[in-house]
Scaffold this motif. Structure first.
Motif, PDB file in Angstrom:
ATOM      1  N   ASP A   1       0.810  -1.283   0.050  1.00  0.00           N
ATOM      2  CA  ASP A   1      -0.037   0.035   0.007  1.00  0.00           C
ATOM      3  C   ASP A   1       0.745   1.265   0.069  1.00  0.00           C
ATOM      4  O   ASP A   1       0.395   2.373   0.079  1.00  0.00           O
ATOM      5  CB  ASP A   1      -1.005  -0.049   1.146  1.00  0.00           C
ATOM      6  CG  ASP A   1      -2.102  -1.108   1.086  1.00  0.00           C
ATOM      7  OD1 ASP A   1      -2.422  -1.488  -0.126  1.00  0.00           O
ATOM      8  OD2 ASP A   1      -2.459  -1.593   2.104  1.00  0.00           O
ATOM      9  N   ILE A   2       1.990   1.195  -0.002  1.00  0.00           N
ATOM     10  CA  ILE A   2       3.051   2.327  -0.087  1.00  0.00           C
ATOM     11  C   ILE A   2       2.969   2.731  -1.697  1.00  0.00           C
ATOM     12  O   ILE A   2       2.940   2.353  -2.502  1.00  0.00           O
ATOM     13  CB  ILE A   2       4.598   2.119  -0.053  1.00  0.00           C
ATOM     14  CG1 ILE A   2       4.585   1.175   1.412  1.00  0.00           C
ATOM     15  CG2 ILE A   2       5.422   3.041  -0.188  1.00  0.00           C
ATOM     16  CD1 ILE A   2       4.611   2.332   2.471  1.00  0.00           C
ATOM     17  N   HIS A   3       2.821   4.098  -1.496  1.00  0.00           N
ATOM     18  CA  HIS A   3       2.579   5.172  -2.605  1.00  0.00           C
ATOM     19  C   HIS A   3       3.703   5.925  -2.695  1.00  0.00           C
ATOM     20  O   HIS A   3       3.613   7.024  -1.882  1.00  0.00           O
ATOM     21  CB  HIS A   3       1.436   5.905  -2.833  1.00  0.00           C
ATOM     22  CG  HIS A   3       0.190   5.015  -3.143  1.00  0.00           C
ATOM     23  ND1 HIS A   3      -0.209   4.204  -4.259  1.00  0.00           N
ATOM     24  CD2 HIS A   3      -0.718   4.589  -2.082  1.00  0.00           C
ATOM     25  CE1 HIS A   3      -1.386   3.454  -3.975  1.00  0.00           C
ATOM     26  NE2 HIS A   3      -1.728   3.497  -2.698  1.00  0.00           N
ATOM     27  N   ILE A   4       4.752   5.864  -3.131  1.00  0.00           N
ATOM     28  CA  ILE A   4       5.966   6.444  -3.291  1.00  0.00           C
ATOM     29  C   ILE A   4       5.879   7.861  -3.490  1.00  0.00           C
ATOM     30  O   ILE A   4       6.572   8.822  -2.878  1.00  0.00           O
ATOM     31  CB  ILE A   4       7.151   6.113  -4.124  1.00  0.00           C
ATOM     32  CG1 ILE A   4       7.464   4.452  -3.333  1.00  0.00           C
ATOM     33  CG2 ILE A   4       8.501   6.815  -4.331  1.00  0.00           C
ATOM     34  CD1 ILE A   4       8.292   3.479  -4.334  1.00  0.00           C
ATOM     35  N   GLU A   5       5.005   8.325  -4.204  1.00  0.00           N
ATOM     36  CA  GLU A   5       4.974   9.732  -4.800  1.00  0.00           C
ATOM     37  C   GLU A   5       4.241  10.539  -3.487  1.00  0.00           C
ATOM     38  O   GLU A   5       4.400  11.873  -3.522  1.00  0.00           O
ATOM     39  CB  GLU A   5       3.884   9.776  -6.007  1.00  0.00           C
ATOM     40  CG  GLU A   5       2.252   9.525  -5.793  1.00  0.00           C
ATOM     41  CD  GLU A   5       2.114   7.982  -5.921  1.00  0.00           C
ATOM     42  OE1 GLU A   5       1.017   7.537  -5.667  1.00  0.00           O
ATOM     43  OE2 GLU A   5       3.092   7.016  -6.176  1.00  0.00           O
TER      44      GLU A   5
END
Length: 174
Positions: free
Chosen positions: A150-154
């Protein structure tokens, strides 16, 4: 603005003949003293809980206020990077680091007080003693555990942290 532009006088003799010697240094034409601008040391922690979720913070202050980050910050004078990561994690999350393993580093430019501060960000995989004690403090507005998928780097505000997340997530998927 390059930070060396603000250094107008030699810090050794006070002469105004303190001129650019290279892209990273200024030299005094009066006494010969040369000052080199080297990166500041910074640390950041990858902390996984028992479920394999990553600890992320929401930044309380600029730069990147309101965006996600990893626990960490600048290493203090006379402090090792390992001491710095323990202190920063404690200050921002109230968690005690019981072990830390150096992973890799990334160069970064940290905008502070209208200056570009060049840093060398060192990333550690850390274990904490009691993840239930987590509480946002200091520079962290909030702390939360996020599943790796669920990590969204942006959503992370600092370039070096975004780059580090790419590397870390690739390592975790091997």
């Amino acid at each position: 603005m390059h930070i060396l532009e603000k250094f107008c006088y030699c810090p050794k003799c006070g002469s105004s003949h303190f001129v650019e010697s290279s892209e990273k240094s200024k030299k005094c034409e009066n006494c010969g003293f040369e000052y080199f601008l080297n990166p500041s040391s910074a640390v950041a922690a990858f902390i996984l809980n028992g479920k394999g979720e990553l600890l992320v913070e929401k930044r309380k202050k600029e730069p990147a206020k309101g965006m996600f980050d990893l626990p960490g910050g600048f290493v203090d004078v006379r402090e090792t990077a390992e001491e710095g990561i323990k202190r920063e994690v404690k200050e921002e999350t109230m968690l005690n680091v019981v072990s830390s393993k150096y992973l890799f580093s990334q160069p970064n430019v940290y905008r502070y007080s209208d200056f570009d501060v060049h840093t060398l960000d060192m990333f550690y995989l850390c274990e904490v003693d009691n993840e239930q004690d987590m509480k946002a403090a200091d520079d962290a507005a909030e702390c939360t555990w996020v599943k790796l998928e669920d990590i969204h780097i942006e959503q992370f505000g600092l370039r070096s942290v975004r780059q580090a997340l790419h590397i870390f997530l690739a390592m975790m998927n091997k």
